[in-house]
Design a protein around this motif. Sequence first.
Motif, PDB file in Angstrom:
ATOM      1  N   UNK A  24       0.767  -1.236   0.000  1.00 44.17           N
ATOM      2  CA  UNK A  24       0.000   0.000   0.000  1.00 44.17           C
ATOM      3  C   UNK A  24       0.797   1.284   0.000  1.00 44.17           C
ATOM      4  N   UNK A  25       2.105   1.206  -0.079  1.00 48.21           N
ATOM      5  CA  UNK A  25       2.906   2.425  -0.071  1.00 48.21           C
ATOM      6  C   UNK A  25       3.333   2.853  -1.470  1.00 48.21           C
ATOM      7  N   UNK A  26       3.195   1.978  -2.463  1.00 46.60           N
ATOM      8  CA  UNK A  26       3.494   2.348  -3.842  1.00 46.60           C
ATOM      9  C   UNK A  26       4.960   2.361  -4.217  1.00 46.60           C
ATOM     10  N   UNK A  27       5.820   1.752  -3.397  1.00 45.23           N
ATOM     11  CA  UNK A  27       7.251   1.799  -3.715  1.00 45.23           C
ATOM     12  C   UNK A  27       7.612   0.942  -4.916  1.00 45.23           C
ATOM     13  N   UNK A  28       6.951  -0.192  -5.119  1.00 50.24           N
ATOM     14  CA  UNK A  28       7.217  -1.005  -6.314  1.00 50.24           C
ATOM     15  C   UNK A  28       6.871  -0.201  -7.561  1.00 50.24           C
ATOM     16  N   UNK A  29       5.768   0.529  -7.515  1.00 50.22           N
ATOM     17  CA  UNK A  29       5.354   1.356  -8.641  1.00 50.22           C
ATOM     18  C   UNK A  29       6.327   2.509  -8.871  1.00 50.22           C
ATOM     19  N   UNK A  30       6.832   3.097  -7.794  1.00 51.72           N
ATOM     20  CA  UNK A  30       7.809   4.180  -7.945  1.00 51.72           C
ATOM     21  C   UNK A  30       9.107   3.671  -8.558  1.00 51.72           C
ATOM     22  N   UNK A  31       9.570   2.511  -8.107  1.00 58.09           N
ATOM     23  CA  UNK A  31      10.792   1.938  -8.682  1.00 58.09           C
ATOM     24  C   UNK A  31      10.581   1.642 -10.161  1.00 58.09           C
ATOM     25  N   UNK A  32       9.443   1.072 -10.511  1.00 55.37           N
ATOM     26  CA  UNK A  32       9.088   0.795 -11.903  1.00 55.37           C
ATOM     27  C   UNK A  32       9.100   2.104 -12.704  1.00 55.37           C
ATOM     28  N   UNK A  33       8.449   3.119 -12.175  1.00 58.14           N
ATOM     29  CA  UNK A  33       8.372   4.409 -12.863  1.00 58.14           C
ATOM     30  C   UNK A  33       9.739   5.046 -13.074  1.00 58.14           C
ATOM     31  N   UNK A  34      10.582   4.991 -12.053  1.00 51.05           N
ATOM     32  CA  UNK A  34      11.931   5.563 -12.155  1.00 51.05           C
ATOM     33  C   UNK A  34      12.728   4.840 -13.239  1.00 51.05           C
TER      34      UNK A  34
END
Length: 169
Positions: A24-34
């Motif tokens: 629920x913190x979105x860190x996997x999505x942030x890493x993907x986005x970066x």
Amino acid sequence: YTVDLVVVGSTAVCPNTGARVGKGEGFAELEWGILSLQGNLDAATTLVVTTVHDEQVVQDMPEGQLTKHDVPVDIIVTPSRTIRVPNRAPKPSGVYWDLLSPQKLAQIKVLRDLKNEIEERTGKELPRGPDEVLPPTAKRNNKRKGKKGGNNRNRKNITSNDKSKGSSD
């Protein structure tokens, strides 16, 4: 470098669309986005895999549950089977600055640097996401004890005789 495979953690995952619930913190999505923003990951070709128990594979995730930044999985691996997701939802590409809170941005240096670089290059200010209250973070003790790179706070003192007897540390 190019990333060909990403393994993400999931608390639940849908075998039909690849929709997943993380922490629920979105860190996997942030890493993907970066990684996609930097050109190190191609959202169209990079495989996304998760490992879960069979009970965490759920059929009842509502249609449209994914938001635009969520990263769906291509493959689900459980102790008893491997599932290739047939109708995977589209994968995002880049960072969705309009969803990134100033509080989270303040905590992640690489995102601040990327944002500044883009704004300087384009001459335009990127959008800002809504404010959020972040969960508390653990306090870190930066003093190192013992060997370089190791944290010995929870280890037993082992003598050289103990090591030769197969004790682990």
